[in-house]
Design an enzyme around this catalytic site. Structure first.
Site, PDB file in Angstrom:
ATOM      1  CG  HIS A 378      -2.311  -0.939   1.028  1.00 46.41           C
ATOM      2  ND1 HIS A 378      -3.273  -0.348   0.535  1.00 46.41           N
ATOM      3  CD2 HIS A 378      -2.352  -2.300   1.506  1.00 46.41           C
ATOM      4  CE1 HIS A 378      -4.059  -1.578   0.324  1.00 46.41           C
ATOM      5  NE2 HIS A 378      -3.736  -2.536   1.098  1.00 46.41           N
ATOM      6  CE  LYS A 569      -6.326  13.995  -0.722  1.00 47.27           C
ATOM      7  NZ  LYS A 569      -6.480  12.811  -1.116  1.00 47.27           N
ATOM      8  NE  ARG A 570      -5.462   9.980   9.723  1.00 53.28           N
ATOM      9  CZ  ARG A 570      -5.110   8.925  10.480  1.00 53.28           C
ATOM     10  NH1 ARG A 570      -5.908   8.016  10.589  1.00 53.28           N
ATOM     11  NH2 ARG A 570      -4.378   9.063  11.479  1.00 53.28           N
ATOM     12  CE  LYS A 575      -2.812  10.595   2.656  1.00 60.09           C
ATOM     13  NZ  LYS A 575      -3.438  10.037   1.667  1.00 60.09           N
ATOM     14  CB  THR A 668     -10.168   5.022  -2.256  1.00 67.43           C
ATOM     15  OG1 THR A 668      -9.612   5.265  -0.866  1.00 67.43           O
ATOM     16  CG2 THR A 668      -9.410   3.695  -2.794  1.00 67.43           C
ATOM     17  CE  LYS A 672     -14.301   6.180  -0.621  1.00 69.22           C
ATOM     18  NZ  LYS A 672     -13.585   6.201   0.593  1.00 69.22           N
TER      19      LYS A 672
END
Length: 833
Positions: A378, A569-570, A575, A668, A672
């Site tokens: 992952h 997101k986290r 990120k 992901t 969505k």
């Protein structure tokens, strides 16, 4: 003029919610009242909203039980190959509405509760989220369970029943504060304890080598108590099982050296054993080498493998007598999928069972192990890779360490014979890393012990083969595959966005819900005026609904006509929430554009907490500036979780997917948003690459460096100050952060963030700043042309079919597990068999 429809009447008109036949409604009311009576008869005569929720949940659950028993019976009779999905996280969210969707009961339940004077949506809001995950990896496992049931696979999700899931997040004076998530406080109507399947799990002790084999002795025992949760497929009468283990101390725990003084303490010490399933570690993409975490990992693996082997040995329904003893057949009847390296101890544990307990020869056992196990990677971030210290393994699991050493010895023998004289390759490929304290590289263990290794998006799988696992790919290219992630369209379209699902169904029918590729049929309606209008109208309704929710829960008044620009997101440096922050500051300095920015974050490490504080500080300045008014608002979405995502995703206009190219394995959330009618601004990273391919790159806002550019920059060196000095708006924004413009009472509050961005930013925020701002200008220009914007939205929805987890699971099934998915219905319990 006709009165506007009530929410209830509006919901009734949505056909994808199922039919509300008179008999069903009447039966549901009867059952509801029966459950309510049993709840109240205990000690009260006034029902609370929670009592009504439990009555409804139990009524819906009744409809699962018959199908659940029949499905398991069906598996015993057919004896198919079974799939075991091992994961330390299952981020399930709420269960009630998802169950009603998959059983086609939504309209009937709505009508029944309505006739009883209740509002079903209010009851749904009483349910606690099952927050047994951190983010992507845990939510993926949940989507996979839904798809495995929908595709009729004999599949089981195995994990831990954490007493406390991902913490509840409060923002206090702009700072994150964590509180325990006591999600089981009022009980969980969806689980069933199965004490008859309790299993012992061993820790510590020592090994004894005898002529007839090895014994692991003087261990401490913890019992694993299983709790089963039903997992219904979409309208096919299949109900699979998620089995989560809870830790129990055995009765005789600590009482061996019984003496009166020690008895009380001995009973109190039972907590030490039971702490194993107490709490989810809240780390996302970060490895924390704690003994309790290793205990959790082995606990789930040891209990699960006992279950797998019991089920393999006795396949006849309802019987526990042994019918199979030939383990060479195990890979034909069992597939084990390791969700990241967290359950990697399954490999040495399976070897221990086969060699020490079942007395197989090593070579035979190893062949069985490799053909049974498969591993999903992952992440490529080095700080996320699990490397357990050898002394810790020696102490906690001495026999497993011996087995790992033996696996490594044979593995390195093979490497040496294939690459004679290449000692550096031996060092790189060893399962045991030397230097300082010895550590076991769990990813290497998983690759060696599995017949298939997959990444979770094409670009990620390519990076694995070219870099992180290059040596292993050269040696065993046949092992490496790609399985691009997906999301379940049941929860992430039908359930969270029924208005959009209905607009789509009116155009192309309802089959897309189980075959999402059919969304391609929307392509030919891209210029259809009616569809353009309907899609825009649904989006506006969702934004209005979310605005109301935000006002109620966040006390922020927002303009529902502004663009909802959302990054959820986290929090992690890769990120690049900071790139988003710089964009917000830049636009604030320009004083225009009508944006609502929503960001979300989570725990623990210092930089993450500071990023959260910066976001809330920017919000304090921007949201209180009278010159800006409601043209620009910045909202930090507190306590983001599955249930909040289900409200935010359908309301988004713009989805922020802005990681440095090569760092986000897949993502992901991006899928969505795409499925729910948002446009994406993003880098060519993770699944964004395939999204651009499916919808057409011109229908996404792609910016920034590609993987090759990042690699080139790593070679020549990234110099942040060069950008800072060259780009005036970037310099202004940074100077404001550094000079206390957003923290006047503590001017140096953000010095660590400034220092990181200027001097050791691994993720090159400044390098993509200019292109990101330019790209945001294109977004603004297009947003002013609603019709062209909505056409791009339709292209995106039409291109999102690939990103169904049904497609992902069908590929795992055929290409890794060797089972064939099926869309056939099995008989319902009330049908004659």
């Amino acid at each position: 003029m006709s009165r506007p429809l009530s929410d209830h009447d509006r919901r009734k008109q949505i056909s994808v919610r199922g039919l509300a036949g008179v008999e069903n409604v009447s039966d549901l009311k009867t059952n509801f009242n029966r459950h309510l009576h049993f709840t109240l008869v205990k000690d009260r005569n006034v029902a609370t909203k929670r009592d009504y929720y439990f009555a409804l949940a139990n009524t819906v659950r009744d409809h699962l039980v018959g199908r659940w028993i029949r499905t398991q019976q069906h598996y015993y009779e057919k004896d198919p190959k079974r799939v075991y999905y091992l994961s330390l996280e299952f981020y399930m969210g709420r269960t009630l509405q998802n169950t009603m969707v998959n059983l086609a009961m939504e309209n009937a339940c709505d009508e029944a509760t309505y006739q009883l004077g209740l509002d079903m949506e209010e009851l749904e809001e009483m349910e606690e989220d099952a927050g047994l995950g951190n983010g992507g990896l845990g939510r993926l496992a949940a989507c996979f369970l839904d798809s495995m049931a929908t595709l009729g696979l004999a599949a089981y999700g195995y994990g831990i029943r954490y007493e406390f899931g991902i913490f509840n997040q409060k923002i206090v004076n702009g700072w994150q504060v964590e509180e325990a998530d006591d999600w089981l406080r009022y009980g969980n109507p969806w689980e069933k304890a199965r004490p008859e399947y309790m299993r012992p799990v061993h820790f510590y002790g020592r090994t004894e080598h005898h002529p007839d084999g090895v014994k692991w002795v003087d261990t401490q025992v913890v019992l694993a108590l299983p709790y089963d949760t039903p997992v219904p497929g979409y309208r096919n009468n299949v109900v699979n099982t998620m089995r989560l283990w809870s830790a129990k101390a055995p009765c005789e725990f600590n009482l061996k050296d019984f003496n009166i003084g020690g008895y009380i303490q001995a009973v109190l010490d039972r907590n030490l054993a039971e702490n194993i399933s107490r709490v989810l570690y809240p780390n996302d993409n970060f490895f924390e080498g704690k003994e309790l975490r290793l205990k959790q990992e082995y606990f789930v693996v040891a209990a699960t493998l006992q279950d797998i082997i019991r089920r393999f040995k006795a396949s006849k329904f309802g019987s526990r007598e042994i019918v199979r003893t030939d383990f060479s057949k195990l890979p034909e009847k069992v597939a084990i999928q390791l969700n990241d390296t967290h359950p990697a101890m399954a490999i040495p544990e399976l070897m221990r069972v086969l060699v020490d307990e079942e007395k197989l020869q090593w070579e035979k056992a190893w062949d069985i192990c490799v053909r049974t196990c498969a591993y999903t990677n992952h992440t490529v971030l080095p700080e996320a890779l699990e490397r357990w210290p050898v002394p810790l393994l020696q102490h906690l699991l001495p026999r497993h360490l011996e087995i790992i050493f033996e696996i490594n010895r044979r593995h390195l023998e093979r490497v040496a014979s294939l690459y004679p004289g290449d000692v550096d390759r031996l060092r790189r490929m060893s399962l045991v890393e030397e230097g300082g304290q010895k550590r076991v590289n769990m990813a290497h263990l998983c690759i060696v012990g599995s017949h298939a290794v997959n990444g979770v998006a094409r670009i990620h799988s390519d990076i694995l083969k070219a870099t992180v696992f290059k040596d292993f790919y050269e040696m065993d290219p046949h092992k490496f595959q790609n399985k691009t992630n997906g999301i379940t369209p049941r929860r992430w379209l039908v359930m969270c966005n029924p208005g959009l699902a209905e607009v789509i169904a009116e155009k192309i029918g309802e089959e897309f819900i189980r075959d999402l590729d059919q969304l391609k049929k929307l392509e030919k309606f891209v210029n259809d005026e009616a569809l353009i209008r309907d899609i825009a109208k649904v989006k506006q309704e969702n934004k209005l609904k979310f605005s109301v929710h935000l006002e109620e829960h966040y006390k922020v008044k927002i303009n529902p006509n502004s663009m909802f620009d959302i990054q959820v997101k986290r929090i992690h440096e890769y990120k690049r929430q900071l790139l988003n922050c710089l964009h917000i500051i830049t636009y604030y300095n320009r004083e225009y554009s009508s944006h609502l920015h929503m960001l979300q974050a989570a725990p623990g490490y210092h930089t993450a907490k500071m990023i959260i504080r910066l976001i809330t500080a920017i919000g304090e300045v921007v949201n209180n500036d009278p010159v800006v008014g409601d043209r620009l608002k910045v909202i930090f979405l507190e306590n983001y979780r599955v249930t909040l995502a289900e409200k935010a995703v359908p309301a988004a206009d713009l989805s922020e997917q802005i990681s440095t190219a090569g760092t986000e394995a897949s993502g992901t959330g991006n899928m969505k948003f795409m499925l729910n009618g948002a446009l994406t601004i993003g880098t060519m990273d993770g699944a964004n690459v395939e999204m651009a391919e499916e919808a057409g790159e011109r229908n996404l806002f792609i910016f920034g460096m590609r993987v090759e550019d990042v690699e080139a920059m790593d070679k020549k060196g990234y110099n942040a100050s060069e950008y800072y000095n060259r780009i005036p708006e970037l310099k202004q924004a940074m100077d404001q952060i550094a000079g206390g413009f957003f923290s006047p009472k503590q001017p140096d509050l953000f010095k660590d963030i400034v220092d990181m961005l200027m001097h050791h930013d691994r993720f090159k925020v400044f390098a993509d700043y200019e292109d990101y701002i330019k790209c945001q200008e294109k977004v603004n220009a297009l947003y002013k042309n609603p019709k062209e914007w909505t056409k791009k939205v339709i292209h995106n929805i039409a291109g999102s079919g690939k990103f169904s987890s049904d497609r992902t699971i069908a590929q795992y099934a055929r290409e890794i597990w060797g089972v064939e998915p099926s869309l056939e219905k099995i008989p319902a319990p009330d049908d004659p068999q």
